[in-house]
Design an enzyme around this catalytic site. Structure first.
Site, PDB file in Angstrom:
ATOM      1  N   ARG A  76       1.010  -0.933   0.086  1.00 43.37           N
ATOM      2  CA  ARG A  76      -0.049   0.102  -0.222  1.00 43.37           C
ATOM      3  C   ARG A  76       0.692   1.348  -0.391  1.00 43.37           C
ATOM      4  NH1 ARG A  76      -4.129   0.610   5.018  1.00 43.37           N
ATOM      5  NH2 ARG A  76      -5.345  -1.187   3.865  1.00 43.37           N
ATOM      6  N   ARG A 145      -2.143   6.789   9.397  1.00 45.75           N
ATOM      7  CA  ARG A 145      -1.910   6.476   8.095  1.00 45.75           C
ATOM      8  C   ARG A 145      -1.801   7.215   6.896  1.00 45.75           C
ATOM      9  NH1 ARG A 145      -4.155   0.984   8.477  1.00 45.75           N
ATOM     10  NH2 ARG A 145      -3.360   0.200   9.872  1.00 45.75           N
ATOM     11  N   LYS A 218      -3.824   2.334  14.586  1.00 51.49           N
ATOM     12  CA  LYS A 218      -3.693   2.461  13.664  1.00 51.49           C
ATOM     13  C   LYS A 218      -4.185   3.674  13.791  1.00 51.49           C
ATOM     14  CE  LYS A 218      -6.795  -0.694  10.771  1.00 51.49           C
ATOM     15  NZ  LYS A 218      -7.080  -1.189  10.359  1.00 51.49           N
ATOM     16  N   LYS A 220      -6.059   7.420  11.772  1.00 48.11           N
ATOM     17  CA  LYS A 220      -6.559   8.308  10.704  1.00 48.11           C
ATOM     18  C   LYS A 220      -6.724   9.654  11.218  1.00 48.11           C
ATOM     19  CE  LYS A 220      -7.500   3.324   8.834  1.00 48.11           C
ATOM     20  NZ  LYS A 220      -8.892   3.010   8.639  1.00 48.11           N
ATOM     21  N   CYS A 453     -14.937  -2.730  -0.607  1.00 47.28           N
ATOM     22  CA  CYS A 453     -13.509  -3.295   0.243  1.00 47.28           C
ATOM     23  C   CYS A 453     -13.396  -4.267  -0.942  1.00 47.28           C
ATOM     24  CB  CYS A 453     -13.690  -3.496   1.544  1.00 47.28           C
ATOM     25  SG  CYS A 453     -14.196  -5.000   1.559  1.00 47.28           S
ATOM     26  N   CYS A 459      -8.232 -10.475   1.242  1.00 43.34           N
ATOM     27  CA  CYS A 459      -8.381 -10.171   1.495  1.00 43.34           C
ATOM     28  C   CYS A 459      -8.034 -11.138   3.675  1.00 43.34           C
ATOM     29  CB  CYS A 459      -9.328  -8.760   2.599  1.00 43.34           C
ATOM     30  SG  CYS A 459      -9.712  -8.297   3.850  1.00 43.34           S
ATOM     31  N   CYS A 498     -16.645  -7.226   5.796  1.00 44.35           N
ATOM     32  CA  CYS A 498     -16.699  -7.840   6.975  1.00 44.35           C
ATOM     33  C   CYS A 498     -17.285  -6.771   7.658  1.00 44.35           C
ATOM     34  CB  CYS A 498     -15.884  -8.508   7.924  1.00 44.35           C
ATOM     35  SG  CYS A 498     -13.865  -7.447   8.155  1.00 44.35           S
ATOM     36  N   CYS A 502     -14.011  -1.020   6.153  1.00 40.53           N
ATOM     37  CA  CYS A 502     -12.983  -0.098   4.996  1.00 40.53           C
ATOM     38  C   CYS A 502     -14.001   0.222   3.885  1.00 40.53           C
ATOM     39  CB  CYS A 502     -11.614  -1.118   4.782  1.00 40.53           C
ATOM     40  SG  CYS A 502     -11.457  -1.883   5.684  1.00 40.53           S
TER      41      CYS A 502
HETATM   42 FE1  SRM Z   1      -9.297  -1.516   6.246  1.00 42.75          FE
HETATM   43  C1  SRM Z   1      -8.066  -4.143   7.217  1.00 42.75           C
HETATM   44  C2  SRM Z   1      -7.725  -2.785   2.944  1.00 42.75           C
HETATM   45  C3  SRM Z   1      -9.763   1.488   4.624  1.00 42.75           C
HETATM   46  C4  SRM Z   1     -10.540  -0.679   9.181  1.00 42.75           C
HETATM   47  N1  SRM Z   1      -8.141  -2.981   5.403  1.00 42.75           N
HETATM   48  C5  SRM Z   1      -7.183  -3.824   6.392  1.00 42.75           C
HETATM   49  C6  SRM Z   1      -6.991  -4.733   5.625  1.00 42.75           C
HETATM   50  C7  SRM Z   1      -5.424  -5.214   5.396  1.00 42.75           C
HETATM   51  C8  SRM Z   1      -7.440  -6.666   6.207  1.00 42.75           C
HETATM   52  C9  SRM Z   1      -6.128  -6.827   6.757  1.00 42.75           C
HETATM   53  O1  SRM Z   1      -5.812  -6.356   8.420  1.00 42.75           O
HETATM   54  O2  SRM Z   1      -5.493  -7.789   7.252  1.00 42.75           O
HETATM   55  C10 SRM Z   1      -7.689  -4.934   4.207  1.00 42.75           C
HETATM   56  C11 SRM Z   1      -6.364  -5.365   3.053  1.00 42.75           C
HETATM   57  C12 SRM Z   1      -7.606  -6.108   2.231  1.00 42.75           C
HETATM   58  C13 SRM Z   1      -6.718  -6.655   0.657  1.00 42.75           C
HETATM   59  O3  SRM Z   1      -6.724  -7.265   0.738  1.00 42.75           O
HETATM   60  O4  SRM Z   1      -6.720  -5.433  -0.418  1.00 42.75           O
HETATM   61  C14 SRM Z   1      -8.440  -2.914   4.041  1.00 42.75           C
HETATM   62  N2  SRM Z   1      -9.022  -0.837   4.385  1.00 42.75           N
HETATM   63  C15 SRM Z   1      -8.895  -1.275   2.878  1.00 42.75           C
HETATM   64  C16 SRM Z   1      -8.760  -0.643   2.083  1.00 42.75           C
HETATM   65  C17 SRM Z   1      -7.737  -0.972   0.712  1.00 42.75           C
HETATM   66  C18 SRM Z   1     -10.722  -1.031   1.292  1.00 42.75           C
HETATM   67  C19 SRM Z   1     -10.599  -0.450  -0.129  1.00 42.75           C
HETATM   68  O5  SRM Z   1     -10.984  -1.057  -0.924  1.00 42.75           O
HETATM   69  O6  SRM Z   1      -9.973   0.637  -0.635  1.00 42.75           O
HETATM   70  C20 SRM Z   1      -8.694   0.956   2.324  1.00 42.75           C
HETATM   71  C21 SRM Z   1      -6.901   1.029   2.088  1.00 42.75           C
HETATM   72  C22 SRM Z   1      -6.674   2.618   3.221  1.00 42.75           C
HETATM   73  C23 SRM Z   1      -5.652   3.279   3.049  1.00 42.75           C
HETATM   74  O7  SRM Z   1      -5.315   3.267   1.602  1.00 42.75           O
HETATM   75  O8  SRM Z   1      -4.674   3.670   4.030  1.00 42.75           O
HETATM   76  C24 SRM Z   1      -8.812   0.846   3.384  1.00 42.75           C
HETATM   77  N3  SRM Z   1     -10.300   0.895   7.143  1.00 42.75           N
HETATM   78  C25 SRM Z   1     -10.284   1.788   6.235  1.00 42.75           C
HETATM   79  C26 SRM Z   1     -11.462   2.311   6.192  1.00 42.75           C
HETATM   80  C27 SRM Z   1     -11.795   3.386   5.740  1.00 42.75           C
HETATM   81  C28 SRM Z   1     -11.104   4.304   5.744  1.00 42.75           C
HETATM   82  O9  SRM Z   1     -10.171   5.160   6.744  1.00 42.75           O
HETATM   83  O10 SRM Z   1     -12.330   6.177   6.082  1.00 42.75           O
HETATM   84  C29 SRM Z   1     -11.445   1.743   7.611  1.00 42.75           C
HETATM   85  C30 SRM Z   1     -12.639   2.265   8.422  1.00 42.75           C
HETATM   86  C31 SRM Z   1     -11.974   3.343   9.397  1.00 42.75           C
HETATM   87  C32 SRM Z   1     -11.327   2.796  10.946  1.00 42.75           C
HETATM   88  O11 SRM Z   1     -10.135   2.487  10.146  1.00 42.75           O
HETATM   89  O12 SRM Z   1     -12.156   2.287  11.559  1.00 42.75           O
HETATM   90  C33 SRM Z   1     -10.919   0.847   8.181  1.00 42.75           C
HETATM   91  N4  SRM Z   1      -9.605  -2.242   7.963  1.00 42.75           N
HETATM   92  C34 SRM Z   1      -9.996  -1.502   8.869  1.00 42.75           C
HETATM   93  C35 SRM Z   1      -9.548  -2.543  10.018  1.00 42.75           C
HETATM   94  C36 SRM Z   1     -10.915  -1.961  11.474  1.00 42.75           C
HETATM   95  C37 SRM Z   1     -10.053  -1.154  12.375  1.00 42.75           C
HETATM   96  C38 SRM Z   1     -10.639  -1.120  13.832  1.00 42.75           C
HETATM   97  O13 SRM Z   1      -9.914  -0.602  14.486  1.00 42.75           O
HETATM   98  O14 SRM Z   1     -11.742  -1.461  13.786  1.00 42.75           O
HETATM   99  C39 SRM Z   1      -8.811  -3.272   9.760  1.00 42.75           C
HETATM  100  C40 SRM Z   1      -8.561  -4.567  10.929  1.00 42.75           C
HETATM  101  C41 SRM Z   1      -8.235  -4.524  11.851  1.00 42.75           C
HETATM  102  O15 SRM Z   1      -7.311  -3.239  11.902  1.00 42.75           O
HETATM  103  O16 SRM Z   1      -7.945  -4.976  12.522  1.00 42.75           O
HETATM  104  C42 SRM Z   1      -8.919  -3.437   8.464  1.00 42.75           C
HETATM  105 FE1  SF4 Z   2     -11.386  -6.852   4.442  1.00 42.45          FE
HETATM  106 FE2  SF4 Z   2     -13.281  -6.402   6.008  1.00 42.45          FE
HETATM  107 FE3  SF4 Z   2     -11.582  -4.730   5.069  1.00 42.45          FE
HETATM  108 FE4  SF4 Z   2     -13.098  -5.790   3.458  1.00 42.45          FE
HETATM  109  S1  SF4 Z   2     -13.872  -4.304   5.150  1.00 42.45           S
HETATM  110  S2  SF4 Z   2     -10.915  -5.466   3.118  1.00 42.45           S
HETATM  111  S3  SF4 Z   2     -13.751  -7.813   4.206  1.00 42.45           S
HETATM  112  S4  SF4 Z   2     -10.964  -6.156   6.223  1.00 42.45           S
END
Ligand code: SRM
Ligand code: SF4
Length: 592
Positions: A76, A145, A218, A220, A453, A459, A498, A502
């Site tokens: 990323r 991030r 993390k 943000k 997502c 993922c 899930c 994201c």
């Molecule tokens: Fe996310 C984890 C993809 C934005 C909340 N996210 C992941 C992981 C890295 C899975 C993992 O931990 O193994 C995913 C990788 C999937 C893959 O195969 O690429 C993933 N997140 C993404 C992306 C690529 C989604 C997309 O389709 O665009 C986004 C990348 C953003 C970036 O460039 O930095 C992405 N993730 C977000 C957002 C939206 C935002 O930030 O505006 C959120 C919700 C806001 C937040 O942070 O609460 C988000 N991602 C999560 C979470 C839940 C975190 C939490 O504290 O509850 C996880 C799981 C974790 O961190 O344990 C997670």
């Molecule tokens: Fe993976 Fe869940 Fe984030 Fe979708 S919402 S990219 S399934 S961690």
């Protein structure tokens, strides 16, 4: 562990013992005997912008053949405010084709991900990303991030330029001070050395913001203006909402503790919009950001990662006590930022009454205000690929080679081409049409405002499909909307595989969240949420749980019929659902 030592999660120990995020990354990467790295190293690699994954489509078949997982890495980028040049975009495409799975993925935080990078290619991938003057440092991990901000190149009043400049300053300020990233991935640009064995740093690397254990989780940050919340400012740990008087930016409302992730089985986990903490003048942004980060660094939960985000720190402390703590940390923050003690007012004032009032996804052609134009191009679920007659990747290659010098990535996984001349419009539209790439006018509003997502197959946390199935669901939804005469309605549909959120599904007008898989059919079941708003300032509510994927649109149909019949003049779909309330929504039956 002795009773007076605070409990720490395993990740905390890994961070502390990593010598500034070095660990054994370099020796494990250099080891040709394995195609993957050890668990502790996966945790450290996140800080360097990469996740170890495996192709989940292949798991079953490989297991049958007695093979292990098909490992690869997701890489990323960190692209503050989503600003990228043509050379950089072309560079990412080249790297994806030579070292990744041939596609690139625009993300919901204005960045780019590459997938399918095998271990042997990881160093070259990240090294080459640095060669095109981008970075992957802090794109993941327990640090700040990618800093998001409104990407529109609107130059009429200088407000967006100011926001984008502040975004860059913040991104530099919150970057970890460790030189590990440079040593591991970048250094031989200058020295030609590559095969060094890493050890502890040779010089002290004090990091006044992160210390040795970085953030508990993390973190943000996003910047937005009240009339255009295109980055979902309330979903960030630290949302910075610009307050204006006329064309002057007078300061920022500081919003704290937003986050979307949740674990439905855990009562103490929840998604949350950020809370309004205070108002600061623009020149005081860095000290207030620093103070909030220091409080979270010192008071965030380091024992239980599911409780470690800022939203839980604030929930447990209460907002007034949290604000008092931030005030207590102001002297340290002011010192870190090199401003005189007492620069920020104590007590911190109440937030300014200004709040989010609008949303613009910046798609289509617009004047920039400097004689030039920009074009916002919707990219379905951010996936840049060629598939059949849809040759988006080739089109973008041609555009960036011959027509466009710079672009911006949006928080809806779309792209904005900047600094175009009026006369380029016809040729660019022709080029896109020749490659089967639809512009905004050619797609429905339902598709325009939907995004998903990544989920399967990469993922590791995905429960259900998301990116790969949303286009089909939108096809079906378009049919129902057209039949009901609602084809022009604008509302957001956001899907995730899930509950981690994201694609920010919990403030969308329609949120679809993967919950389980039917053991017999293999089909995903989703929770359907209704009642958020386009402006992203309201949470939605659970409408139906465990809805099989092929019944999602049928489940929405009666609500849409009711919306058509009973909406107030000008009322949007999310506002309607919110007004009539969840009990009334749940009681709506399909008309005979
Ligand atoms: Fe996310 C984890 C993809 C934005 C909340 N996210 C992941 C992981 C890295 C899975 C993992 O931990 O193994 C995913 C990788 C999937 C893959 O195969 O690429 C993933 N997140 C993404 C992306 C690529 C989604 C997309 O389709 O665009 C986004 C990348 C953003 C970036 O460039 O930095 C992405 N993730 C977000 C957002 C939206 C935002 O930030 O505006 C959120 C919700 C806001 C937040 O942070 O609460 C988000 N991602 C999560 C979470 C839940 C975190 C939490 O504290 O509850 C996880 C799981 C974790 O961190 O344990 C997670
Ligand atoms: Fe993976 Fe869940 Fe984030 Fe979708 S919402 S990219 S399934 S961690």
């Amino acid at each position: 562990m002795s009773a007076d030592k605070p409990k720490k999660s395993k990740v905390e120990v890994i961070k502390e013992e990593s010598h500034g995020l070095r660990g054994s990354i370099q020796s494990e990467l250099a080891d040709p005997a394995t195609d993957h790295v050890a668990d502790a190293t996966t945790k450290l690699l996140k800080f360097h912008g990469t996740y170890q994954q495996d192709d989940r489509d292949l798991r079953k078949a490989r297991r049958k053949e007695g093979l292990g997982k098909a490992y690869s890495f997701m890489v990323r980028n960190r692209i503050p405010g989503g600003r990228i040049t043509a050379e950089q975009f072309l560079g990412e495409l080249d790297i994806a084709e030579e070292l990744g799975n041939g596609t690139i993925r625009l993300t919901t935080r204005q960045s780019i991900q590459l997938h399918g990078v095998v271990k042997g290619n990881l160093w070259s991938t990240i090294h080459r990303i640095n060669e095109i003057k981008l970075s992957t440092q802090s794109a993941c991990g327990d640090v700040t991030r990618n800093v998001c901000c409104c990407p529109a190149p609107l130059r009429q009043n200088g407000l967006r330029d100011q926001l984008q400049k502040l975004t860059d300053e913040i991104a530099v300020h919150v970057r970890p001070r460790t030189k590990a990233y440079h040593e591991i991935w970048v250094k031989d640009l200058e020295t030609g050395e590559k095969d060094r064995v890493m050890g502890p740093p040779t010089e002290p690397e004090d990091d006044p913001i992160y210390g040795q254990a970085y953030m508990p989780r993390k973190f943000k940050i996003g910047l937005s203006l009240c009339d255009d919340n295109c980055i979902d400012v309330y979903d960030n740990d630290l949302g910075l909402l610009g307050v204006t008087e006329g064309d002057q930016l007078i300061g920022f409302n500081i919003l704290t503790g937003g986050g979307m992730g949740t674990t439905p089985s855990k009562k103490n986990c929840f998604p949350a919009l950020a809370k309004r903490l205070t108002f600061v003048k623009t020149e005081h942004l860095l000290p207030i950001i620093t103070a909030v980060m220091l409080v979270q660094r010192d008071f965030g939960n380091r024992a239980d990662r599911s409780q470690a985000r800022l939203k839980y720190t604030i929930h447990n402390m209460g907002l007034p006590a949290f604000k008092a703590k931030v005030e207590e940390y102001l002297p340290e923050a002011e010192a870190i930022c090199g401003v005189a003690e007492g620069t920020l007012p104590r007590p911190l004032p109440e937030p300014h009454p200004a709040d989010v009032t609008g949303y613009d996804d910046h798609m289509g052609w617009h004047e920039q205000g400097d004689g030039k134009y920009f074009l916002g191009l919707p990219i379905e679920n951010g996936r840049v690929k060629d598939e059949g007659d849809y040759r988006l990747k080739t089109a973008l290659r041609k555009l960036f080679t011959d027509h466009v010098s710079n672009a911006r990535l949006t928080a809806q996984q779309n792209i904005i081409f900047c600094d175009l001349e009026a006369h380029q419009r016809a040729e660019i539209e022709q080029l896109l049409a020749d490659h089967g790439v639809p512009t905004t006018e050619k797609i429905s509003n339902a598709r325009r405002h939907s995004f998903a997502c990544v989920a399967l197959p990469t993922c590791g946390l995905a429960v259900t499909e998301s990116e790969r199935v949303l286009p089909g669901i939108v096809d079906e939804l378009e049919g129902v909307l057209a039949e009901l005469g609602l084809g022009d309605e604008e509302f957001t549909v956001r899907m995730t595989g899930c509950p981690n959120g994201c694609a920010r599904p919990y403030n969308a007008e329609v949120g679809l969240v993967g919950r389980s898989v039917d053991g017999k059919t293999g089909q995903g079941r989703y929770t359907v949420f209704l009642g958020g708003n386009l402006e992203g300032s309201r949470m939605n509510v659970l409408f139906k749980d465990q809805v099989p994927m092929n019944e999602i649109v049928d489940t929405l149909r009666p609500v849409l019929v009711n919306f058509k019949e009973n909406r107030q003049p000008g009322e949007g779909f999310g506002d309607f659902c919110h007004r009539i309330g969840i009990e009334t929504l749940a009681a709506i039956e399909e008309p005979a």
